[in-house]
Write a protein that holds these residues in place. Structure first.
Motif, PDB file in Angstrom:
ATOM      1  N   GLU A 103     -14.275 -20.821 -22.543  1.00  0.00           N
ATOM      2  CA  GLU A 103     -12.984 -21.488 -22.741  1.00  0.00           C
ATOM      3  C   GLU A 103     -12.455 -22.087 -21.444  1.00  0.00           C
ATOM      4  O   GLU A 103     -12.013 -23.222 -21.391  1.00  0.00           O
ATOM      5  N   LYS A 104     -12.501 -21.295 -20.371  1.00  0.00           N
ATOM      6  CA  LYS A 104     -11.911 -21.709 -19.108  1.00  0.00           C
ATOM      7  C   LYS A 104     -12.869 -22.496 -18.224  1.00  0.00           C
ATOM      8  O   LYS A 104     -12.460 -23.102 -17.242  1.00  0.00           O
ATOM      9  N   GLY A 105     -14.163 -22.451 -18.549  1.00  0.00           N
ATOM     10  CA  GLY A 105     -15.132 -23.192 -17.758  1.00  0.00           C
ATOM     11  C   GLY A 105     -15.388 -22.574 -16.403  1.00  0.00           C
ATOM     12  O   GLY A 105     -15.780 -23.268 -15.461  1.00  0.00           O
ATOM     13  N   ILE A 106     -15.199 -21.260 -16.281  1.00  0.00           N
ATOM     14  CA  ILE A 106     -15.459 -20.574 -15.019  1.00  0.00           C
ATOM     15  C   ILE A 106     -16.281 -19.325 -15.300  1.00  0.00           C
ATOM     16  O   ILE A 106     -16.312 -18.823 -16.419  1.00  0.00           O
ATOM     17  N   THR A 107     -16.967 -18.842 -14.261  1.00  0.00           N
ATOM     18  CA  THR A 107     -17.703 -17.589 -14.375  1.00  0.00           C
ATOM     19  C   THR A 107     -16.769 -16.451 -13.999  1.00  0.00           C
ATOM     20  O   THR A 107     -16.120 -16.484 -12.953  1.00  0.00           O
ATOM     21  N   ILE A 108     -16.683 -15.439 -14.866  1.00  0.00           N
ATOM     22  CA  ILE A 108     -15.798 -14.297 -14.640  1.00  0.00           C
ATOM     23  C   ILE A 108     -16.601 -13.063 -14.256  1.00  0.00           C
ATOM     24  O   ILE A 108     -16.222 -12.322 -13.356  1.00  0.00           O
ATOM     25  N   GLN A 109     -17.729 -12.850 -14.920  1.00  0.00           N
ATOM     26  CA  GLN A 109     -18.585 -11.712 -14.614  1.00  0.00           C
ATOM     27  C   GLN A 109     -19.945 -12.207 -14.153  1.00  0.00           C
ATOM     28  O   GLN A 109     -20.448 -13.215 -14.650  1.00  0.00           O
ATOM     29  N   ASP A 126     -26.242 -14.758 -11.284  1.00  0.00           N
ATOM     30  CA  ASP A 126     -25.261 -15.836 -11.145  1.00  0.00           C
ATOM     31  C   ASP A 126     -23.888 -15.186 -10.966  1.00  0.00           C
ATOM     32  O   ASP A 126     -23.463 -14.373 -11.787  1.00  0.00           O
ATOM     33  N   THR A 127     -23.184 -15.529  -9.903  1.00  0.00           N
ATOM     34  CA  THR A 127     -21.932 -14.842  -9.561  1.00  0.00           C
ATOM     35  C   THR A 127     -20.738 -15.782  -9.702  1.00  0.00           C
ATOM     36  O   THR A 127     -20.880 -17.001  -9.639  1.00  0.00           O
ATOM     37  N   PRO A 128     -19.536 -15.227  -9.872  1.00  0.00           N
ATOM     38  CA  PRO A 128     -18.328 -16.070  -9.944  1.00  0.00           C
ATOM     39  C   PRO A 128     -18.026 -16.730  -8.596  1.00  0.00           C
ATOM     40  O   PRO A 128     -18.411 -16.217  -7.545  1.00  0.00           O
ATOM     41  N   GLY A 129     -17.295 -17.837  -8.670  1.00  0.00           N
ATOM     42  CA  GLY A 129     -16.889 -18.514  -7.446  1.00  0.00           C
ATOM     43  C   GLY A 129     -15.436 -18.294  -7.095  1.00  0.00           C
ATOM     44  O   GLY A 129     -15.010 -18.606  -5.974  1.00  0.00           O
ATOM     45  N   HIS A 130     -14.651 -17.778  -8.034  1.00  0.00           N
ATOM     46  CA  HIS A 130     -13.219 -17.596  -7.780  1.00  0.00           C
ATOM     47  C   HIS A 130     -12.996 -16.328  -6.968  1.00  0.00           C
ATOM     48  O   HIS A 130     -13.605 -15.293  -7.209  1.00  0.00           O
ATOM     49  N   ILE A 131     -12.098 -16.394  -6.000  1.00  0.00           N
ATOM     50  CA  ILE A 131     -11.809 -15.271  -5.120  1.00  0.00           C
ATOM     51  C   ILE A 131     -11.339 -14.055  -5.910  1.00  0.00           C
ATOM     52  O   ILE A 131     -11.554 -12.904  -5.503  1.00  0.00           O
ATOM     53  N   ASP A 132     -10.708 -14.271  -7.068  1.00  0.00           N
ATOM     54  CA  ASP A 132     -10.195 -13.153  -7.861  1.00  0.00           C
ATOM     55  C   ASP A 132     -11.313 -12.241  -8.367  1.00  0.00           C
ATOM     56  O   ASP A 132     -11.075 -11.076  -8.673  1.00  0.00           O
ATOM     57  N   ILE A 135     -15.434  -9.122  -6.290  1.00  0.00           N
ATOM     58  CA  ILE A 135     -16.199  -7.876  -6.374  1.00  0.00           C
ATOM     59  C   ILE A 135     -17.535  -8.112  -7.052  1.00  0.00           C
ATOM     60  O   ILE A 135     -18.531  -7.431  -6.754  1.00  0.00           O
ATOM     61  N   GLU A 136     -17.605  -9.087  -7.972  1.00  0.00           N
ATOM     62  CA  GLU A 136     -18.870  -9.391  -8.642  1.00  0.00           C
ATOM     63  C   GLU A 136     -19.883  -9.936  -7.637  1.00  0.00           C
ATOM     64  O   GLU A 136     -21.078  -9.639  -7.713  1.00  0.00           O
ATOM     65  N   VAL A 137     -19.407 -10.753  -6.688  1.00  0.00           N
ATOM     66  CA  VAL A 137     -20.285 -11.271  -5.638  1.00  0.00           C
ATOM     67  C   VAL A 137     -20.684 -10.132  -4.709  1.00  0.00           C
ATOM     68  O   VAL A 137     -21.844 -10.019  -4.290  1.00  0.00           O
ATOM     69  N   GLU A 138     -19.716  -9.281  -4.401  1.00  0.00           N
ATOM     70  CA  GLU A 138     -19.937  -8.186  -3.457  1.00  0.00           C
ATOM     71  C   GLU A 138     -21.058  -7.269  -3.929  1.00  0.00           C
ATOM     72  O   GLU A 138     -21.993  -6.960  -3.185  1.00  0.00           O
ATOM     73  N   ARG A 139     -20.984  -6.827  -5.180  1.00  0.00           N
ATOM     74  CA  ARG A 139     -21.993  -5.870  -5.629  1.00  0.00           C
ATOM     75  C   ARG A 139     -23.324  -6.530  -5.938  1.00  0.00           C
ATOM     76  O   ARG A 139     -24.361  -5.861  -5.891  1.00  0.00           O
ATOM     77  N   ALA A 140     -23.310  -7.830  -6.236  1.00  0.00           N
ATOM     78  CA  ALA A 140     -24.589  -8.521  -6.435  1.00  0.00           C
ATOM     79  C   ALA A 140     -25.330  -8.655  -5.101  1.00  0.00           C
ATOM     80  O   ALA A 140     -26.527  -8.346  -5.003  1.00  0.00           O
ATOM     81  N   LEU A 141     -24.617  -9.105  -4.064  1.00  0.00           N
ATOM     82  CA  LEU A 141     -25.263  -9.297  -2.770  1.00  0.00           C
ATOM     83  C   LEU A 141     -25.715  -7.968  -2.166  1.00  0.00           C
ATOM     84  O   LEU A 141     -26.633  -7.948  -1.336  1.00  0.00           O
ATOM     85  N   ARG A 142     -25.067  -6.879  -2.580  1.00  0.00           N
ATOM     86  CA  ARG A 142     -25.471  -5.566  -2.051  1.00  0.00           C
ATOM     87  C   ARG A 142     -26.916  -5.241  -2.409  1.00  0.00           C
ATOM     88  O   ARG A 142     -27.607  -4.535  -1.662  1.00  0.00           O
ATOM     89  N   VAL A 143     -27.423  -5.740  -3.529  1.00  0.00           N
ATOM     90  CA  VAL A 143     -28.754  -5.338  -3.996  1.00  0.00           C
ATOM     91  C   VAL A 143     -29.765  -6.480  -3.966  1.00  0.00           C
ATOM     92  O   VAL A 143     -30.911  -6.287  -4.373  1.00  0.00           O
TER      93      VAL A 143
END
Length: 671
Positions: A103-109, A126-132, A135-143
Motif C-alpha cells: 500500500e505504502k510502497g516502502i519496505t517495512i520488514q 532486502d532491508t528497509p530504507g526508512h530510518i524508522d 533495526i531491520e538493517v541492523e540485525r541483517a548486517l549483523r549476520v
C-alpha cells in the motif's frame, strides 16, 4: 566475467519449471509453505561454501533496493515475471509481502530469499530504507558477509546512507556500491562517487561508466575489460557486448587510471605492477583479484552503475557479488567461550565442526515462533538437539525451512554459512545456539534508543486483552518498540524510532488483530511549586451525631532553596502540645497527600517547605483523619496565596552531527 548473451525464453522456462515443481500445501501466518524447491543447493562441503554469498541490499529510502532485488530474482530465474513496488497490476514486488508495504510502497520488514547466479549461490536479505525501521538493517548486517550499498544518482549520499554506512562499519561488512536511477533527470553518478569519498570517507572508484544519462541511458562500459554492455530485449535480459562508443574512449582511460590509482594506494601487487610497467602492466586478472582482496579487507569499494527500473546494469552487479564479495570462509567470526571466562574463540566455517549459530530475527504467529538463524560453524539437521548458549537449556529442532519472502521450503540439513529459519524453538533475538558440548555466545545486535512516544489505548475496553497480546508480540519481534504504563498519568505509552514506525504498528493492531486504537500525544509531566511565603490557619470541623471530627493547623509554607537535595520538607516548629504528639504523623501524611495533586494543573507539587507552628485539638472529636483533612485544607489555603507556578520539564539533549556540520548546528542551537 559477464556472459555475452542471456536468453529470455530460457529464464522464463526455468522459472516456470521451478514454480511448477514446487509443492505448496497451505498457508500459515501469511507464510506459504512448500515441501520441495529447485534452483540451488545448501553448502555442506568446503567447495560448496566457496561459491556461497550472504549479502544484504541497503540504502536510503526510495533509492531502489526492492526494485533491484526484484530484478535479481527475475534474472536468476527465481520469479517468472517482474512486478513493481508501486505497479499498476496491484501485485507488488515479491519481497514486499506485507499488505502495508504494498500500500505504502516502502519496505517495512527485512525479507530473505536465495538465488543461484551462474556458479554461485546467494542468500539475500532486502532491508528497509526508512530510518524508522533501522533495526531491520541492523540485525541483517549483523549476520551478513557482504552488502550492496544502493545510491540514487540524483540524491546521492543521503541521511540514511550515512546511517547504513555506520552499520556496515560497525559489523565489518564489505560492500560494493550500485549507483541506481541513471535514467532520472539530474543523474550525476560521478558526483555521487565524490560524496562516497568525502562524506562516507570510502576509498571508492568506478568499475563502470554510463553510456548516456537520463533519457539517453543505454548501458555501461566495463572499464576493466574495456567493453560496452548494452541491456536489450524484453526486460533487459539480452546483454550485448560491443566496442566502446566513440566519444567515451578518453573517459574510459581517465576512469581506469583513477581505478588503478585508488587500488595502488591499498594493494601492493597493483602498486608494484604500476610502478614497473605503468597502467599497461596491469592485466584484467590482476585487477579483479586486487579489487576482491581490498573489498574483502574493507579498504576499497567498487562502484557499479545502472537503472534497475529500466533493467540496465543488474546482471553486472550480480557478477560483482560473485567476483568481489566474500564467501563465509573468508570472513572471521568470533564467539565468547563461557566456560573459559568469555575467552574469544574463532569460529571455523566448516560443516564438519560442532554447530554454532545466531538467531537474529523473530516472527511470532498463531502457529508458533519463526526464528531466522545464521549458521556460523558446523551443520544443522532436522531433529538435532542444540543448546542455547550461556544456559543449560537444550531443544530438539523440529523443523528447518529456507525463506523466499513469505514462502517457506522445508530442508532436512544445512551447512555452515547458510541463513535459514527454524520453527518451534522459543528464544529471544540475539540468542546463540550451539552444540550441547559447547558453551559459546556471540555478541548481540546493537539496538538504538527510542526517539518518540505516543499515548495509545483501544477504542473499546472489550479489546483490552487483544490489545495487550498484540503489543507483547510486537515488542518481542521488534527490540526498538517499547511499551510502558506511565505511573503518573496512567497512560499506556508506545515508544519507537519515529512517527511512521509507531503509525505502522497502530495500523497493524487494527488489520491483524481487529483492535482499533486511539492515539495522542503523551501528557506532559508538569510540576507545580510556590514562589513566596504564605501563612495558613485552617479549621476542619465536622459534626454528624456522636463522635465528630475536629482539628486546626496553623503555620506557613515557603519555597525550598533551588539547590535543595529534597523536593519537599515537613517541619514541626510548635512550642508546647497544642496538638497532641500522636497526631503529628497524621499531619505529615496529610501534607504528603496534598503534594500529589496541585491546584493549577493537577500535577505533583515540589520545592515546598511546610512548617507547623500551632494548632488546636478537641478532647473527644480530634482524631488522625481530622488532622489529615485539616492539613490538606491548610495546604490548599496557603498554596494559593503563595504565587504558585507551573514548572515545565527540562530535557537534556545530546546532538551528534558529522564534523562538517558542527558550526551550523551550534549556531542553530544557540538561537
Amino acid at each position: 566475467m559477464l556472459l555475452a548473451k542471456y536468453n529470455m525464453n530460457s529464464i522464463l522456462t526455468r522459472a516456470s519449471r521451478r514454480l511448477r515443481e514446487t509443492v505448496r500445501f497451505g498457508r500459515r501466518n501469511n507464510l506459504l509453505f512448500a515441501q520441495q524447491g529447485q534452483g540451488r543447493w545448501f553448502s555442506t562441503s568446503s567447495n560448496e561454501m566457496e561459491i556461497l554469498r550472504n549479502i544484504g541490499i541497503s540504502a536510503h529510502i526510495d533509492s531502489g533496493k526492492t526494485t533491484l532485488t526484484e530484478r535479481i530474482l527475475f534474472y536468476t530465474g527465481r520469479i517468472a515475471d517482474v512486478h513493481e513496488v508501486r505497479g499498476k497490476d496491484g501485485v507488488g514486488a515479491k519481497m514486499d509481502s506485507m499488505e502495508l508495504e504494498r500500500e505504502k510502497g516502502i519496505t517495512i520488514q527485512s525479507a530473505a530469499t536465495y538465488v543461484k547466479w551462474n556458479d554461485i549461490n546467494v542468500n539475500i536479505i532486502d532491508t528497509p530504507g526508512h530510518i524508522d525501521f533501522t533495526i531491520e538493517v541492523e540485525r541483517a548486517l549483523r549476520v551478513l558477509d557482504g552488502a550492496i550499498l544502493v545510491l540514487c544518482s540524483v540524491g546521492g549520499v543521503q541521511s540514511q546512507s550515512i546511517t547504513v554506512d555506520k552499520q556496515m562499519k560497525r559489523y565489518n561488512v564489505p560492500r560494493i556500491a550500485f549507483i541506481n536511477k541513471l535514467d532520472r533527470v539530474g543523474a550525476s553518478p560521478f558526483k555521487v562517487i565524490t560524496q562516497l569519498r568525502d562524506v562516507l570517507r570510502l576509498n571508492a572508484a568506478p568499475v563502470q561508466i554510463p553510456i548516456g544519462l537520463e533519457g539517453d541511458h543505454k548501458g555501461c562500459v566495463d572499464i576493466i575489460r574495456k567493453k560496452a554492455l548494452y541491456f536489450e530485449g524484453e526486460k533487459g535480459v539480452d546483454i550485448r557486448e560491443d566496442e566502446i562508443p566513440s566519444g567515451l574512449e578518453n573517459m574510459v582511460e581517465e576512469k581506469r587510471l583513477e581505478l588503478v590509482e585508488a587500488l595502488a594506494d591499498v594493494d601492493d601487487d597493483i602498486a608494484e605492477a604500476y610502478l614497473e610497467d605503468g597502467e599497461d602492466g596491469i592485466s584484467e586478472e590482476l585487477m579483479v583479484k586486487a579489487i576482491r582482496r581490498q573489498t574483502i579487507a574493507r579498504t576499497f569499494v567498487p562502484v557499479f552503475m545502472g537503472s534497475a527500473f529500466k533493467n540496465k546494469g543488474v546482471q553486472a552487479v550480480l557478477d560483482g557479488v560473485r567476483d568481489y564479495l566474500p564467501n563465509p570462509k573468508e570472513v572471521e567470526n568470533f564467539a565468547l567461550d563461557q566456560s573459559k571466562d568469555e575467552e574469544e574463540t574463532l569460529l571455523k566455517s566448516e560443516s564438519k565442526e560442532k554447530f554454532v549459530g545466531l538467531a537474529f530475527k523473530l516472527e511470532k504467529g498463531r502457529y508458533g515462533q519463526l526464528t531466522y538463524l545464521r549458521v556460523y560453524q558446523g551443520s544443522l539437521k532436522k531433529g538435532q538437539v542444540i543448546k542455547m548458549g550461556g544456559t543449560n537449556k537444550t531443544v530438539k529442532l523440529p523443523r528447518i525451512v529456507r525463506m523466499h519472502a513469505n514462502e517457506m521450503e522445508d530442508v532436512a540439513e544445512v551447512g555452515s554459512g547458510e541463513i535459514v529459519a527454524m520453527f518451534g524453538v522459543e528464544c529471544s533475538s540475539g540468542t546463540t545456539f550451539c552444540d550441547p558440548s559447547l558453551d559459546l555466545t556471540m555478541t548481540s545486535i546493537h539496538v538504538p534508543e527510542a526517539v518518540m512516544s505516543l499515548a495509545i489505548k483501544p477504542k473499546s475496553t472489550k479489546d483490552n486483552d487483544t490489545f495487550s497480546k498484540a503489543l507483547n508480540r510486537f515488542m518481542f519481534e521488534d527490540p526498538t518498540l517499547r511499551v510502558e504504563v506511565d505511573a503518573e498519568t496512567d497512560e499506556t505509552l508506545i515508544s519507537g524510532m519515529g512517527e511512521l514506525h509507531l503509525d505502522i504498528y497502530c495500523q497493524r493492531l487494527e488489520r491483524e488483530y481487529n483492535c482499533p486504537v486511539e492515539v495522542g500525544r503523551p501528557k506532559v509531566s508538569y510540576r507545580e511549586t510556590l514562589t513566596s511565603r504564605a501563612d495558613f490557619s485552617y479549621l476542619h470541623k465536622k459534626q454528624s451525631g456522636g463522635s465528630g471530627q475536629y482539628g486546626r493547623v496553623i503555620g506557613y509554607l515557603e519555597p525550598l532553596p533551588e539547590d535543595s537535595k529534597v523536593s519537599f520538607e515537613f517541619a514541626n516548629e510548635m512550642i508546647g502540645n497544642a496538638i497532641p504528639p500522636e497526631f503529628i504523623p497524621a499531619i505529615e501524611k496529610g501534607f504528603k497527600e496534598a503534594l500529589e495533586e496541585g491546584e493549577l494543573s493537577g500535577s505533583p507539587i515540589q520545592g515546598v517547605r511546610f512548617a507547623l507552628t500551632d494548632g488546636q485539638a478537641h478532647a473527644v472529636d480530634s482524631n488522625e483523619i481530622a488532622f489529615r483533612m485539616a492539613t490538606r485544607g491548610a495546604f490548599r489555603q496557603g498554596f494559593m496565596n503563595s504565587n504558585p507556578i507551573i514548572l515545565e520539564p527540562i530535557m537534556k539533549v545530546d546532538v551528534e552531527v558529522p564534523s562538517e556540520f558542527q558550526g551550523n548546528t551550534v549556531s542553530a542551537l544557540s538561537r
